[in-house]
Motif scaffolding. Structure first.
Motif, mmCIF file in Angstrom:
data_model
loop_
_atom_site.group_PDB
_atom_site.id
_atom_site.type_symbol
_atom_site.label_atom_id
_atom_site.label_comp_id
_atom_site.label_asym_id
_atom_site.label_seq_id
_atom_site.Cartn_x
_atom_site.Cartn_y
_atom_site.Cartn_z
ATOM 1 N N GLN A 3 7.242 -1.698 26.626
ATOM 2 C CA GLN A 3 6.279 -2.872 26.455
ATOM 3 C C GLN A 3 5.667 -2.837 25.063
ATOM 4 O O GLN A 3 4.797 -3.947 24.960
ATOM 5 C CB GLN A 3 5.138 -2.683 27.647
ATOM 6 N N ARG A 4 5.810 -1.682 24.116
ATOM 7 C CA ARG A 4 5.119 -1.762 23.018
ATOM 8 C C ARG A 4 5.983 -1.572 21.873
ATOM 9 O O ARG A 4 5.882 -0.244 21.192
ATOM 10 C CB ARG A 4 3.956 -0.727 23.185
ATOM 11 N N GLN A 5 6.963 -2.446 21.872
ATOM 12 C CA GLN A 5 7.905 -2.092 20.517
ATOM 13 C C GLN A 5 7.899 -3.280 19.408
ATOM 14 O O GLN A 5 7.685 -4.400 19.728
ATOM 15 C CB GLN A 5 9.220 -2.135 20.907
ATOM 16 N N LEU A 6 7.701 -2.946 18.354
ATOM 17 C CA LEU A 6 7.996 -3.811 17.072
ATOM 18 C C LEU A 6 9.233 -3.820 16.570
ATOM 19 O O LEU A 6 10.100 -3.210 17.154
ATOM 20 C CB LEU A 6 6.939 -3.245 16.025
ATOM 21 N N LYS A 7 9.400 -4.898 15.983
ATOM 22 C CA LYS A 7 10.883 -5.299 15.757
ATOM 23 C C LYS A 7 11.034 -4.586 14.195
ATOM 24 O O LYS A 7 10.642 -4.745 13.166
ATOM 25 C CB LYS A 7 10.981 -6.844 15.268
ATOM 26 N N ARG A 8 11.984 -3.597 14.427
ATOM 27 C CA ARG A 8 12.497 -2.922 13.182
ATOM 28 C C ARG A 8 13.438 -3.265 12.214
ATOM 29 O O ARG A 8 14.344 -4.287 12.892
ATOM 30 C CB ARG A 8 12.837 -1.271 13.911
ATOM 31 N N GLY A 9 13.359 -2.970 11.323
ATOM 32 C CA GLY A 9 14.415 -3.423 10.247
ATOM 33 C C GLY A 9 14.302 -4.776 9.556
ATOM 34 O O GLY A 9 15.076 -5.529 9.116
ATOM 35 N N SER A 10 13.038 -5.235 9.907
ATOM 36 C CA SER A 10 12.571 -6.819 9.397
ATOM 37 C C SER A 10 12.169 -6.705 8.025
ATOM 38 O O SER A 10 12.392 -7.735 7.483
ATOM 39 C CB SER A 10 11.457 -7.149 10.301
ATOM 40 N N ALA A 11 11.900 -5.687 7.330
ATOM 41 C CA ALA A 11 11.318 -5.919 5.982
ATOM 42 C C ALA A 11 11.929 -4.746 5.016
ATOM 43 O O ALA A 11 11.893 -3.881 5.388
ATOM 44 C CB ALA A 11 9.882 -5.858 5.989
ATOM 45 N N GLY A 12 12.276 -5.278 3.891
ATOM 46 C CA GLY A 12 12.798 -4.204 2.816
ATOM 47 C C GLY A 12 11.826 -4.092 1.966
ATOM 48 O O GLY A 12 10.674 -4.723 2.040
ATOM 49 N N ASN A 41 14.013 0.770 5.714
ATOM 50 C CA ASN A 41 14.114 2.221 5.488
ATOM 51 C C ASN A 41 12.856 2.788 5.004
ATOM 52 O O ASN A 41 12.553 2.687 3.864
ATOM 53 C CB ASN A 41 15.261 2.634 4.561
ATOM 54 N N PRO A 42 11.716 2.938 6.177
ATOM 55 C CA PRO A 42 10.438 3.292 5.604
ATOM 56 C C PRO A 42 10.311 4.453 4.764
ATOM 57 O O PRO A 42 9.539 4.162 3.944
ATOM 58 C CB PRO A 42 9.897 3.920 6.919
ATOM 59 N N ALA A 43 10.888 5.508 4.745
ATOM 60 C CA ALA A 43 10.709 6.580 3.827
ATOM 61 C C ALA A 43 11.117 5.940 2.418
ATOM 62 O O ALA A 43 10.498 6.577 1.408
ATOM 63 C CB ALA A 43 11.759 7.724 4.035
ATOM 64 N N LYS A 44 11.786 5.016 2.012
ATOM 65 C CA LYS A 44 12.009 4.685 0.667
ATOM 66 C C LYS A 44 11.370 3.140 0.557
ATOM 67 O O LYS A 44 10.772 2.788 -0.808
ATOM 68 C CB LYS A 44 13.541 4.357 0.442
ATOM 69 N N ASP A 45 11.370 2.287 1.371
ATOM 70 C CA ASP A 45 10.903 0.928 1.240
ATOM 71 C C ASP A 45 9.431 0.923 0.941
ATOM 72 O O ASP A 45 8.847 0.260 0.133
ATOM 73 C CB ASP A 45 11.189 0.122 2.338
ATOM 74 N N VAL A 46 8.539 1.578 2.091
ATOM 75 C CA VAL A 46 7.048 1.749 1.864
ATOM 76 C C VAL A 46 6.658 2.169 0.517
ATOM 77 O O VAL A 46 5.870 1.277 -0.031
ATOM 78 C CB VAL A 46 6.490 2.244 2.849
ATOM 79 N N PRO A 47 7.086 3.274 -0.093
ATOM 80 C CA PRO A 47 6.691 3.699 -1.117
ATOM 81 C C PRO A 47 6.807 2.867 -2.266
ATOM 82 O O PRO A 47 6.029 2.483 -3.322
ATOM 83 C CB PRO A 47 7.242 4.839 -1.494
ATOM 84 N N LYS A 48 8.129 2.364 -2.414
ATOM 85 C CA LYS A 48 8.419 1.147 -3.540
ATOM 86 C C LYS A 48 7.790 0.056 -3.213
ATOM 87 O O LYS A 48 7.111 -0.539 -4.212
ATOM 88 C CB LYS A 48 9.937 1.031 -3.293
ATOM 89 N N GLY A 49 7.516 -0.611 -2.118
ATOM 90 C CA GLY A 49 6.734 -1.572 -1.847
ATOM 91 C C GLY A 49 5.383 -1.466 -2.148
ATOM 92 O O GLY A 49 4.809 -2.404 -3.113
ATOM 93 N N ILE A 50 4.675 -0.552 -1.913
ATOM 94 C CA ILE A 50 3.159 -0.371 -2.415
ATOM 95 C C ILE A 50 3.006 -0.220 -3.742
ATOM 96 O O ILE A 50 2.074 -0.700 -4.374
ATOM 97 C CB ILE A 50 2.246 0.578 -1.246
ATOM 98 N N ILE A 51 3.794 0.794 -4.418
ATOM 99 C CA ILE A 51 3.582 1.119 -5.526
ATOM 100 C C ILE A 51 4.018 -0.272 -6.625
ATOM 101 O O ILE A 51 3.352 -0.546 -7.488
ATOM 102 C CB ILE A 51 4.548 2.180 -6.262
ATOM 103 N N GLY A 52 5.250 -1.061 -6.205
ATOM 104 C CA GLY A 52 5.526 -2.116 -6.653
ATOM 105 C C GLY A 52 4.464 -3.231 -6.966
ATOM 106 O O GLY A 52 3.943 -3.979 -7.912
ATOM 107 N N ALA A 53 3.612 -3.396 -5.923
ATOM 108 C CA ALA A 53 2.573 -4.317 -5.262
ATOM 109 C C ALA A 53 1.492 -3.991 -6.380
ATOM 110 O O ALA A 53 1.012 -4.739 -7.127
ATOM 111 C CB ALA A 53 2.318 -4.424 -4.080
#
Length: 470
Positions: free
Chosen positions: A14-23, A234-246
């Motif tokens: 009952q508490r799932q988010l949609k995975r794989g939605s954001a690169g 791919n959280p391990a790669k996408d989140v660091p690249k996303g936040i540093i790029g921003a």
């Protein structure tokens, strides 16, 4: 809440988010969207506190604080890719109490900021269409919460379009004005008799201190990118690249507006401008572009409003799923959207917006932000010391020295809020006391696990059971 595997499975189902939605590109766009409204207005009032030279020092210090914090968050988000962002990192490092206080600080920032922004949106609508008030606030809350309810992929794509229009306005303004830049106008504020006052620092060093909260507005909320970790491809790669790029892009846009606008209108005029980009274009004799930028400034406000609603919903979802907040708030619908975590804080935000005190609420949001930054930087240091074996797909350059810089500057920025507006400081402390009382008197007995690691393992096991049962 300890339970049988069946209960764990049902609870997570009952508490799932949609995975794989954001690169990573969508995540970088999310980071820019959180912040972009700050380039259009608000930051420039810091020039009235410190002069142009003093504000440049303040902005440089806050840019350094955010950059070192972002590098620290990149490491933790890759190692602990959970929807709670800073709360999840702090719980892993400092246990349930430290995790909750950090989550509460971020929640204060993210719940109050949209209420302030929608007041500014109302003012922009009034300047364009001639009407304003609670009906305008209600319409914006309803429409943009409604878009989020349609699904995360759809929401992030709409956000990217709106943010793109806002960025276009900033870049177009810079190109149009660069030829009229006059360096002498940067220093048109006469020095006062304050300690350390000079042509470069007309209000002395105290002015630099008081300008820190306004300098933060150029970057405030970029730390929210890890809140999307569970929906990344791919959280391990996408989140660091996303936040540093921003963050790198936001440093660029901040430099554009701080350096160019004052050299067009003069620092004294810029320090009191409600629409600095528009006033600069009018001063340069470009009224047609000024009108267009005035419209696109509304897009910038909407982008930040829209994305911070996303941020608070994911934080409330994570805090609720862990038991810190009522567990009904983390229920997700058929589109795997946490509907109640979107709607209920939105109702509270709308009620807060009725006060009409946008400046006060923004300053209160900054108090929550600086407390959370200090705790998140401390979490990075503690995780390096206490859990050196934790898998870290991305490692912060400079290690604890880098996060140590973020910690010290966050504490300095917190005192800067007090120097500017003690009322906002004490009001926010009151919210912390209320939130802490709720935890110690009620929710600490409702947690679904005693440690962050136990919670993540429980959820991972339940999710595996769900996938196997499909």
């Amino acid at each position: 809440m300890s339970a049988s595997p069946q209960l764990d499975q049902e609870y997570l189902a009952q508490r799932q988010l949609k995975r794989g939605s954001a690169g990573w590109l969508l995540l970088a766009g999310l980071g820019v969207s959180y912040v972009i409204s700050g380039d259009f207005a608000g930051w420039n009032f810091g020039i009235a506190e410190a002069g142009w030279g003093g504000f440049v020092i303040a902005a440089g210090l806050m840019g350094l604080m955010y950059f070192t914090l972002v590098l620290s968050l990149a490491e933790m988000s890759a190692a602990i890719p959970a929807a709670g962002g800073g709360y999840s990192f702090a719980r892993q490092a400092m246990g349930p109490v430290g995790g909750y206080i950090t989550g509460l600080a971020v929640l204060i920032e993210y719940a109050i900021a949209p209420a302030a922004i929608v007041i500014f949106i109302g003012s922009a609508v009034e300047s364009l269409l001639g009407f304003n008030g609670p009906v305008v606030y209600a319409i914006f809350y309803a429409v943009f919460i409604g878009i989020h309810l349609a699904g995360v992929g759809e929401a992030l794509k709409v956000m990217m379009v709106i943010s793109g229009l806002a960025v276009l306005a900033i870049l177009g303004t810079a190109v149009a004005l660069i030829g009229d830049f006059n360096a002498e106008l940067l220093f048109d504020i006469a020095p006062t008799d304050a300690a350390g006052a000079s042509e470069f620092l007309p209000f002395g060093w105290y002015g630099v201190w008081a300008a820190l909260p306004f300098a933060m507005w150029l970057f405030l909320a970029v730390e929210g990118v890890p809140l999307a970790a569970e929906e990344a491809k791919n959280p391990a790669k996408d989140v660091p690249k996303g936040i540093i790029g921003a963050m790198i892009f936001l440093l660029f846009t901040a430099a554009l507006v701080v350096f160019i606008l004052a050299g067009i209108t003069g620092s004294e005029a810029l320090g009191s401008s409600a629409v600095p980009l528009v006033d600069a274009l009018n001063a340069a004799g470009n009224p047609q572009l000024a009108t267009l930028v005035n419209v696109l400034a509304l897009a910038g406000l909407i982008a930040s409003f829209f994305s911070i609603i996303y941020g608070y919903s994911r934080l409330v979802f994570a805090l609720s799923r862990a038991g810190y907040l009522p567990q009904s708030l983390s229920l997700t619908n058929k589109r795997k959207v946490p509907a109640r975590a979107l709607i209920i804080p939105g109702i509270f935000g709308f009620l807060a917006s009725l006060s009409g005190e946008g400046d006060l609420m923004l300053t209160m949001a900054v108090v929550g932000a600086t407390v959370s930054y200090a705790l998140m930087a401390l979490s990075h240091i503690l995780l390096r010391v206490k859990q050196p074996e934790l898998p870290r797909p991305y490692k912060t350059p400079g290690g604890v020295f880098t996060s140590g810089i973020a910690l010290v500057l966050a504490l300095v920025a917190l005192t800067g809020v007090y120097a500017f507006d003690p009322r906002a400081f004490f009001y926010t402390i009151g919210l912390f006391i209320i939130g802490a009382a709720y935890f110690f008197l009620h929710s600490r007995n409702k947690l679904i696990a005693t440690t962050a690691e136990e919670e993540f393992n429980l959820l991972a096991a339940a999710e595996a059971d769900l996938e196997a049962g499909k």
